[in-house]
Design a protein around this motif. Structure first.
Motif, short mmCIF file in Angstrom:
data_model
loop_
_atom_site.label_atom_id
_atom_site.label_comp_id
_atom_site.label_asym_id
_atom_site.label_seq_id
_atom_site.Cartn_x
_atom_site.Cartn_y
_atom_site.Cartn_z
N GLU A 32 0.83 -1.20 0.00
CA GLU A 32 0.00 0.00 0.00
C GLU A 32 0.87 1.26 0.00
OE1 GLU A 32 -4.16 1.16 2.20
OE2 GLU A 32 -2.54 0.40 3.45
N SER A 33 0.37 2.32 -0.63
CA SER A 33 1.10 3.58 -0.67
C SER A 33 0.30 4.67 0.02
CB SER A 33 1.41 3.99 -2.12
OG SER A 33 0.23 4.02 -2.89
N LEU A 153 9.07 -1.76 2.81
CA LEU A 153 8.46 -0.44 2.95
C LEU A 153 9.52 0.61 2.68
CD1 LEU A 153 6.34 1.68 3.87
CD2 LEU A 153 7.04 1.19 6.24
N ILE A 175 8.50 7.15 -9.18
CA ILE A 175 7.96 6.75 -7.87
C ILE A 175 6.65 5.99 -8.05
CG2 ILE A 175 7.00 7.62 -5.71
CD1 ILE A 175 9.10 9.91 -5.90
N THR A 179 5.82 1.43 -7.17
CA THR A 179 4.80 0.75 -6.36
C THR A 179 3.70 0.11 -7.20
OG1 THR A 179 3.58 2.85 -6.13
CG2 THR A 179 5.18 2.31 -4.41
N ALA A 185 5.55 -1.33 -0.38
CA ALA A 185 4.74 -0.32 0.30
C ALA A 185 5.55 0.97 0.41
CB ALA A 185 4.34 -0.81 1.69
N MET A 186 4.84 2.09 0.52
CA MET A 186 5.52 3.38 0.52
C MET A 186 4.77 4.38 1.39
SD MET A 186 6.39 5.89 -2.72
CE MET A 186 4.65 6.18 -3.14
N ILE A 187 5.52 5.17 2.14
CA ILE A 187 4.98 6.37 2.79
C ILE A 187 5.74 7.55 2.21
CG2 ILE A 187 4.66 7.65 4.92
CD1 ILE A 187 4.43 5.04 6.42
N LEU A 188 4.99 8.49 1.65
CA LEU A 188 5.57 9.62 0.93
C LEU A 188 5.21 10.92 1.63
CD1 LEU A 188 6.84 10.91 -1.65
CD2 LEU A 188 4.57 10.75 -2.71
N THR A 200 -0.16 7.85 -4.94
CA THR A 200 -0.51 7.01 -3.79
C THR A 200 -1.97 6.60 -3.83
OG1 THR A 200 -0.93 9.04 -2.51
CG2 THR A 200 1.25 8.04 -2.28
N CYS A 201 -2.31 5.61 -3.03
CA CYS A 201 -3.70 5.16 -2.97
C CYS A 201 -4.43 5.72 -1.75
CB CYS A 201 -3.80 3.64 -2.99
SG CYS A 201 -2.92 2.79 -1.67
#
Length: 237
Positions: A32-33, A153, A175, A179, A185-188, A200-201
């Motif tokens: 998940e992003s 992540l 970017i 994903t 997974a990513m936190i931006l 992102t979602c």
């Protein structure tokens, strides 16, 4: 046990006695992003630093794949599958691009050829020293190096800050591609709200160390009034 990759439960954190985060709760599923939005100084970078163990956890729970990781030092968290690209980038200026990429690479789906395909500029510059790259190329190098650690992540802290528009567009596409498979997974953390939401979602908005809004990125992108009131950036592009 939860199926979440990362969970923060009522987290209070900061630096020494200073409390920056005040009761933050969120979870992230595998692949998940999440866009982390808000004005400057509201705690976004501190949240990233807390996840990596670079800020002090004062209270609450911090879990990785269901297990408490509050006492793990940063290098142990990296070994568990957390990758971090800080605002400072922290590339090695006296190493070539290729050496920067391979010095700490781990086996996994992300290979040197795969990051070169994602960032063709790095292939072109692979014999250049880190200090011979432009700011945008250094950012690409920092992200590519983190990918070669093959994290589960990836934490990106203001990756588009101070870059020329053409580089912002190039990095934004890269970017989003990172994903797209759903494996990473990513936190931006990003001041460019529109780009962050398009990559992102899900998204959260922070204010004064708290999460004041959480929802789907697509819905937030369409809510100009909420963005203007909560972020005050006029959907910054």
């Amino acid at each position: 046990m939860s199926g979440a990759l990362l969970e923060l439960d009522d987290v209070t954190a900061g630096y020494d006695r200073a409390v920056i985060l005040d009761g933050v709760s969120l979870s992230l599923q595998p692949g998940e992003s999440l866009a982390l939005l808000g004005r400057n100084g509201v705690g976004k970078s501190t949240l990233i630093a807390t996840i990596m163990g670079a800020a002090q956890l004062h209270g609450g729970k911090l879990r990785w794949k269901g297990y408490d990781m509050a006492t793990l030092p940063p290098h142990r968290r990296a070994a568990q599958g957390l990758g971090w690209v800080a605002q400072e980038r922290w590339i090695f200026p006296s190493l070539t691009v290729r050496e920067n990429l391979t010095v700490a690479a781990r086996r996994g789906p992300w290979t040197l050829e795969k990051v070169y395909a994602l960032f063709p500029r790095l292939r072109e510059r692979e014999r250049n020293m880190g200090n011979q790259l432009s700011g945008g190329e250094q950012q690409m190098l920092a992200i590519a190096r983190a990918l070669l650690l093959n994290p589960r992540l990836l934490l990106l802290d203001e990756p588009l800050e101070g870059l020329a528009p053409v580089i912002v567009e190039e990095l934004s596409h890269a970017i989003a591609d990172m994903t797209a498979s759903g494996d990473l997974a990513m936190i931006l953390v990003e001041q460019h709200a529109a780009q962050a939401l398009e990559m992102t979602c899900r998204a959260v908005i922070m204010d004064r160390g708290r999460i004041v809004h959480a929802g789907h990125s697509e819905a937030l992108l369409a809510d100009q009034a909420l963005l203007d009131s909560a972020i005050g950036l006029g959907l910054a592009h």
